[in-house]
Design a protein around this motif. Sequence first.
Motif, PDB file in Angstrom:
ATOM      1  N   GLN A  55       0.929  -0.960  -0.001  1.00 40.44           N
ATOM      2  CA  GLN A  55      -0.248   0.027  -0.001  1.00 40.44           C
ATOM      3  C   GLN A  55       0.784   1.273   0.104  1.00 40.44           C
ATOM      4  N   ARG A  56       0.980   2.044  -1.082  1.00 40.26           N
ATOM      5  CA  ARG A  56       1.690   3.182  -1.131  1.00 40.26           C
ATOM      6  C   ARG A  56       1.226   4.020  -0.137  1.00 40.26           C
ATOM      7  N   GLY A  57       2.347   4.733   0.438  1.00 41.23           N
ATOM      8  CA  GLY A  57       2.058   5.689   1.480  1.00 41.23           C
ATOM      9  C   GLY A  57       1.946   5.145   2.772  1.00 41.23           C
ATOM     10  N   LEU A  58       1.866   3.900   2.975  1.00 43.05           N
ATOM     11  CA  LEU A  58       1.884   3.210   4.226  1.00 43.05           C
ATOM     12  C   LEU A  58       3.150   2.597   4.864  1.00 43.05           C
ATOM     13  N   LYS A  59       3.572   2.782   6.070  1.00 45.18           N
ATOM     14  CA  LYS A  59       4.632   2.135   6.761  1.00 45.18           C
ATOM     15  C   LYS A  59       4.566   1.645   7.818  1.00 45.18           C
ATOM     16  N   VAL A  60       4.688   0.189   8.190  1.00 44.66           N
ATOM     17  CA  VAL A  60       4.212  -0.382   9.418  1.00 44.66           C
ATOM     18  C   VAL A  60       5.523  -1.177   9.939  1.00 44.66           C
ATOM     19  N   TYR A  61       6.100  -0.726  11.113  1.00 44.12           N
ATOM     20  CA  TYR A  61       7.239  -1.439  11.995  1.00 44.12           C
ATOM     21  C   TYR A  61       6.877  -1.662  13.398  1.00 44.12           C
ATOM     22  N   GLU A  62       7.705  -2.160  13.707  1.00 44.19           N
ATOM     23  CA  GLU A  62       7.896  -2.733  15.347  1.00 44.19           C
ATOM     24  C   GLU A  62       9.211  -2.236  16.071  1.00 44.19           C
ATOM     25  N   THR A  63       8.731  -1.823  17.346  1.00 47.96           N
ATOM     26  CA  THR A  63       9.827  -1.189  18.135  1.00 47.96           C
ATOM     27  C   THR A  63       9.875  -2.294  19.269  1.00 47.96           C
ATOM     28  N   GLN A  64      10.663  -2.105  20.312  1.00 52.39           N
ATOM     29  CA  GLN A  64      10.383  -3.335  21.192  1.00 52.39           C
ATOM     30  C   GLN A  64       9.361  -3.290  21.944  1.00 52.39           C
ATOM     31  N   ASN A  65       8.539  -2.137  22.141  1.00 51.78           N
ATOM     32  CA  ASN A  65       7.197  -2.132  22.886  1.00 51.78           C
ATOM     33  C   ASN A  65       6.150  -1.791  22.125  1.00 51.78           C
ATOM     34  N   ASP A  66       6.023  -1.333  20.898  1.00 55.07           N
ATOM     35  CA  ASP A  66       5.140  -0.947  19.911  1.00 55.07           C
ATOM     36  C   ASP A  66       4.991  -1.492  18.641  1.00 55.07           C
ATOM     37  N   ILE A  67       3.639  -1.647  18.325  1.00 53.03           N
ATOM     38  CA  ILE A  67       3.225  -1.647  16.758  1.00 53.03           C
ATOM     39  C   ILE A  67       3.103  -0.269  16.394  1.00 53.03           C
ATOM     40  N   VAL A  68       3.777   0.098  15.033  1.00 58.73           N
ATOM     41  CA  VAL A  68       3.724   1.473  14.774  1.00 58.73           C
ATOM     42  C   VAL A  68       3.462   1.598  13.173  1.00 58.73           C
ATOM     43  N   ALA A  69       2.218   2.318  12.943  1.00 63.60           N
ATOM     44  CA  ALA A  69       1.838   2.530  11.500  1.00 63.60           C
ATOM     45  C   ALA A  69       1.804   3.960  11.369  1.00 63.60           C
ATOM     46  N   GLU A  70       2.554   4.307  10.026  1.00 68.59           N
ATOM     47  CA  GLU A  70       2.680   5.818   9.685  1.00 68.59           C
ATOM     48  C   GLU A  70       2.076   5.562   8.132  1.00 68.59           C
ATOM     49  N   VAL A 120       1.443  13.210   7.894  1.00 70.53           N
ATOM     50  CA  VAL A 120       1.249  11.839   8.247  1.00 70.53           C
ATOM     51  C   VAL A 120       0.796  11.703   9.611  1.00 70.53           C
ATOM     52  N   VAL A 121      -0.267  10.652   9.725  1.00 74.18           N
ATOM     53  CA  VAL A 121      -0.753  10.018  10.790  1.00 74.18           C
ATOM     54  C   VAL A 121       0.068   8.813  11.205  1.00 74.18           C
ATOM     55  N   THR A 122       0.319   8.811  12.592  1.00 76.04           N
ATOM     56  CA  THR A 122       1.217   8.000  13.178  1.00 76.04           C
ATOM     57  C   THR A 122       0.466   7.256  14.213  1.00 76.04           C
ATOM     58  N   VAL A 123      -0.023   5.758  14.104  1.00 77.61           N
ATOM     59  CA  VAL A 123      -0.330   5.051  15.076  1.00 77.61           C
ATOM     60  C   VAL A 123       0.278   4.245  15.716  1.00 77.61           C
ATOM     61  N   LYS A 124       0.316   4.212  17.154  1.00 73.37           N
ATOM     62  CA  LYS A 124       1.175   3.532  18.015  1.00 73.37           C
ATOM     63  C   LYS A 124       0.071   2.603  18.879  1.00 73.37           C
ATOM     64  N   ILE A 125       0.471   1.192  18.889  1.00 76.25           N
ATOM     65  CA  ILE A 125      -0.077   0.409  19.569  1.00 76.25           C
ATOM     66  C   ILE A 125       0.718  -0.513  20.590  1.00 76.25           C
ATOM     67  N   PRO A 126       0.713  -0.338  21.658  1.00 72.37           N
ATOM     68  CA  PRO A 126       1.482  -1.132  22.476  1.00 72.37           C
ATOM     69  C   PRO A 126       1.403  -2.595  22.283  1.00 72.37           C
ATOM     70  N   LYS A 127       2.332  -3.462  22.298  1.00 68.90           N
ATOM     71  CA  LYS A 127       2.498  -4.650  22.111  1.00 68.90           C
ATOM     72  C   LYS A 127       1.878  -5.367  23.455  1.00 68.90           C
ATOM     73  N   SER A 128       1.146  -6.430  23.082  1.00 73.57           N
ATOM     74  CA  SER A 128       0.948  -7.220  24.313  1.00 73.57           C
ATOM     75  C   SER A 128       2.187  -8.140  24.796  1.00 73.57           C
ATOM     76  N   GLU A 129       1.953  -8.464  26.127  1.00 75.41           N
ATOM     77  CA  GLU A 129       3.207  -9.056  26.756  1.00 75.41           C
ATOM     78  C   GLU A 129       3.623 -10.254  25.994  1.00 75.41           C
ATOM     79  N   ALA A 130       2.749 -10.978  25.364  1.00 77.75           N
ATOM     80  CA  ALA A 130       3.083 -12.340  24.768  1.00 77.75           C
ATOM     81  C   ALA A 130       3.671 -11.885  23.559  1.00 77.75           C
TER      82      ALA A 130
END
Length: 113
Positions: free
Chosen positions: A10-25, A90-100
């Motif tokens: 999807q052009r214009g969409l970037k999704v990546y993970e940090t240690q604690n979050d899932i991030v979509a831009e 750019v809209v940035t959505v941060k979603i905390p990862k579940s512990e699992a």
Amino acid sequence: MDDFDDFSSQRGLKVYETQNDIVAEAVVAGVAASDVEVNIEDGVMTIKAEKKEEQKTEEMTSSTSYKYYYSLALSGGQWNKAAANVKNGVVTVKIPKSEAAKPQKVKVVEEKE
């Protein structure tokens, strides 16, 4: 911000993970935060953004329309704790990862015969 042209799904969409979050831009250029809608249901996130402008003069009417729509399936997030903001188109959505879903180190032991 990294170049968005490298993403083929999807052009214009970037999704990546940090240690604690899932991030979509996602690119939503020309659209204010109040006109951006982010929904997450059953692990599927949708981002919708729309803005219409119309200018009238005695001689002519011109209109401009911006529409963006992104949809993606995610797993391992705490959906009820998601947060979103818009900056520089750019809209940035941060979603905390579940512990699992967070990285876990597994201890490996030598098995005795």
